[in-house]
Design a protein around this motif. Structure first.
Motif, PDB file in Angstrom:
ATOM      1  N   HIS A  93       0.203   2.042  -5.292  1.00 47.07           N
ATOM      2  CA  HIS A  93       0.551   1.637  -3.929  1.00 47.07           C
ATOM      3  C   HIS A  93       1.273   0.300  -3.953  1.00 47.07           C
ATOM      4  O   HIS A  93       0.812  -0.655  -4.575  1.00 47.07           O
ATOM      5  CB  HIS A  93      -0.700   1.524  -3.059  1.00 47.07           C
ATOM      6  N   ARG A  94       2.419   0.238  -3.290  1.00 41.81           N
ATOM      7  CA  ARG A  94       3.176  -1.005  -3.175  1.00 41.81           C
ATOM      8  C   ARG A  94       3.386  -1.337  -1.707  1.00 41.81           C
ATOM      9  O   ARG A  94       3.594  -0.449  -0.886  1.00 41.81           O
ATOM     10  CB  ARG A  94       4.541  -0.879  -3.869  1.00 41.81           C
ATOM     11  N   SER A  95       3.366  -2.605  -1.405  1.00 42.30           N
ATOM     12  CA  SER A  95       3.650  -3.029  -0.044  1.00 42.30           C
ATOM     13  C   SER A  95       5.111  -2.757   0.275  1.00 42.30           C
ATOM     14  O   SER A  95       5.931  -2.504  -0.616  1.00 42.30           O
ATOM     15  CB  SER A  95       3.352  -4.524   0.114  1.00 42.30           C
ATOM     16  N   VAL A  96       5.454  -2.827   1.544  1.00 46.76           N
ATOM     17  CA  VAL A  96       6.842  -2.637   1.961  1.00 46.76           C
ATOM     18  C   VAL A  96       7.734  -3.676   1.283  1.00 46.76           C
ATOM     19  O   VAL A  96       8.826  -3.350   0.796  1.00 46.76           O
ATOM     20  CB  VAL A  96       6.953  -2.734   3.502  1.00 46.76           C
ATOM     21  N   GLU A 149       7.226  -5.243  -1.604  1.00 42.44           N
ATOM     22  CA  GLU A 149       7.344  -4.929  -3.034  1.00 42.44           C
ATOM     23  C   GLU A 149       8.323  -3.796  -3.268  1.00 42.44           C
ATOM     24  O   GLU A 149       9.104  -3.827  -4.228  1.00 42.44           O
ATOM     25  CB  GLU A 149       5.970  -4.570  -3.598  1.00 42.44           C
TER      26      GLU A 149
END
Length: 234
Positions: A222-225, A227
């Motif tokens: 999972h990556r943040s927006v 990232e």
């Protein structure tokens, strides 16, 4: 931190001498939030980074096309039921037109910035969208005669025509999508050239697609927006 940008981004970095991390942060903020260039200049000054607002604009013009190109292969597939519309964007005091469509789930299909709102522009939009996303089963449009004529021109060359639905009231999904774009554009106080408008609007659309979860993350992490946006430079 991005130590080795991809080849497309590296080419865009010629004559840009700031650290890439700083440039990407400013560019992302510009297309992600309702901020003016002078807001960004002040915000970076508070972080002990001296940068002129015109420099931030130059970074955006240089980097956004490269990031958009990198996003293409990472974009998730969209559905085959589209809702298409266009909206007005002012350039040098004159109205120009941003065409785009979303699928049934609200994911962005494609977009195109045009100088005119007519059959030729609508057809050009549909040709681009189909080339990059495949042929839809159904396209819903409003009562625009130009959009209908553009779709009919596409169907004239097809054995199996695309189903066309026209309704003034059934396009709420795409009209809600308009609001997110207009919210970002409003503090920019208009564009000085068509080219700059096309690039900045493309960056806003790019950021909007990432925020809607349309970017593939192949490693499953999972990556943040933010990232995901920065990953496009790798």
């Amino acid at each position: 931190m991005i130590n080795t940008p991809n080849a497309t981004v590296s080419k865009a970095l010629k004559r840009l001498h700031y650290p890439l991390d700083i440039m990407l942060t400013c560019v992302r903020w510009y297309v992600a939030y309702p901020l003016s260039l002078r807001h960004l200049e002040e915000m970076m000054s508070e972080r002990a980074v001296s940068v002129d607002h015109s420099t931030v604009h130059r970074w955006a013009i240089k980097l956004l096309p490269a990031l958009g190109k990198a996003f293409g292969p990472c974009k998730k597939k969209v559905g085959r039921s589209w809702r298409m519309d266009e909206t007005y964007i002012k350039v040098k005091g004159e109205w120009k037109y941003l065409y785009w469509a979303v699928d049934k789930a609200g994911d962005t299909v494609d977009f195109l910035f045009c100088a005119k709102r007519d059959k030729a522009a609508a057809r050009r939009y549909f040709e681009k969208a189909i080339a990059e996303n495949g042929v839809p089963e159904t396209v819903m449009i409003d009562k625009s005669g130009a959009n209908l004529a553009g779709l009919n021109a596409i169907n004239a060359d097809r054995e199996v025509p695309i189903k066309i639905r026209q309704s003034k009231y059934l396009n709420n999904v795409v009209e809600q999508d308009h609001r997110a774009i207009k919210r970002i554009v409003r503090p920019m106080l208009g564009f000085k050239s068509f080219r700059c408008a096309r690039i900045i609007l493309g960056g806003i659309e790019l950021m909007h697609m990432i925020a809607k979860g349309q970017m593939k993350c192949d490693d499953g992490r999972h990556r943040s927006v933010a990232e995901q946006f920065y990953d496009l430079a790798k």
